[in-house]
Design an enzyme around this catalytic site. Structure first.
Site, PDB file in Angstrom:
ATOM      1  CG  ASN A 133       6.983  32.388  51.191  1.00  0.00           C
ATOM      2  OD1 ASN A 133       7.511  31.439  51.877  1.00  0.00           O
ATOM      3  ND2 ASN A 133       5.609  32.297  50.072  1.00  0.00           N
ATOM      4  CG  HIS A 173       5.328  25.721  42.958  1.00  0.00           C
ATOM      5  ND1 HIS A 173       4.366  26.223  41.762  1.00  0.00           N
ATOM      6  CD2 HIS A 173       3.800  24.436  43.296  1.00  0.00           C
ATOM      7  CE1 HIS A 173       3.137  25.932  41.429  1.00  0.00           C
ATOM      8  NE2 HIS A 173       2.759  25.740  41.491  1.00  0.00           N
ATOM      9  N   GLY A 206      12.943  23.925  33.611  1.00  0.00           N
ATOM     10  CA  GLY A 206      11.293  23.851  33.695  1.00  0.00           C
ATOM     11  C   GLY A 206      10.726  24.512  34.790  1.00  0.00           C
TER      12      GLY A 206
END
Ligand code: GRF
Length: 227
Positions: free
Chosen positions: A19, A114, A148
């Site tokens: 990436n 993700h 989170g």
């Protein structure tokens, strides 16, 4: 856009850096609103570090094992960042959860990619789990980072059809290809300010124009007719 006005991006990695490579390639295109000014890894062996060095991008290897606590490690990371003054941090396969304190200091300026359609399948082994669940659509998500895990406001997603004969390798290869298209596009939006995170923690677009894609696609294991 000149190199001067382009947003300065630091990329955090832990591994191969495909990436990162896609972001570097996009940054060399004409008028790209961002440039990669540094690559930071918690893993000194990360392939992405070699890649970055080859492109003359400043690299920082800051292994967690060199520090007594997460706080001390993050202090070293923040220290490195203060020397390069990035505008945006892109997590690209960075295998550490950033503390609330770190994220608070960089609120709305950290992006992550993700390999699933969040909020489905946060965490690891997303392709294996998608296959085990019999999902017909899988994909990847770019989102703003909060404290989170794989949990902040979504910026954009790319969907990949799961083929009946897919295994983990074939599926992950197609999702990775989608990642390499999605991440540069979403970073472009963030770098130009067309998309940002509100103080309430939501993704805000500067215009609400959605792409023209009202078609519903039925994904059956044997065919994909348009409804
Ligand atoms: C990618 O699948 C990314 O979505 C996930 O970790 C993987 C990193 O791959 N967070 P690479 O190092 O960019 O090749």
């Amino acid at each position: 856009m000149t190199g001067k006005s382009a947003k300065r991006v630091a990329v955090f990695i832990s591994g191969r850096g495909s990436n990162l490579e896609a972001l570097i390639a996009a940054s060399t295109e004409q008028d790209c609103p961002f440039r990669i000014v540094a690559v930071l890894s918690d893993n000194p062996e990360a392939g992405g570090l070699t890649l970055a060095a080859r492109e003359n991008i400043e690299t920082f290897a800051i292994p967690r094992s060199g520090f007594g606590s997460r706080g001390e490690h993050e202090a070293a990371v923040l220290d490195a960042l203060s020397s390069i003054e990035p505008d945006i941090i892109c997590l690209a396969g960075y295998m550490r959860l950033l503390s609330a304190d770190f994220v608070g200091q960089w609120k709305g300026r950290i992006l992550n990619i993700h390999p699933s359609l969040l909020p489905n399948l946060p965490g690891l082994e997303t392709h294996k789990r998608a296959l085990a669940l019999g999902m017909r659509i899988h994909g990847c998500t770019v989102h703003f980072v909060n404290e989170g895990m794989d949990d902040g406001p979504i910026i954009g997603q790319a969907a990949v059809v799961v083929r009946p004969d897919d295994d983990e390798d074939t599926l992950s290869a197609r999702v990775l290809k989608a990642e390499h298209r999605l991440y540069p596009e979403m970073l472009r939006l963030a770098a130009t300010g067309r998309v940002r995170m509100s103080s309430g923690g939501e993704t805000v677009l500067d215009d609400a124009s959605a792409p023209d894609c009202d078609d519903i696609i039925l994904i059956s294991p044997v065919q994909s007719p348009k409804l």
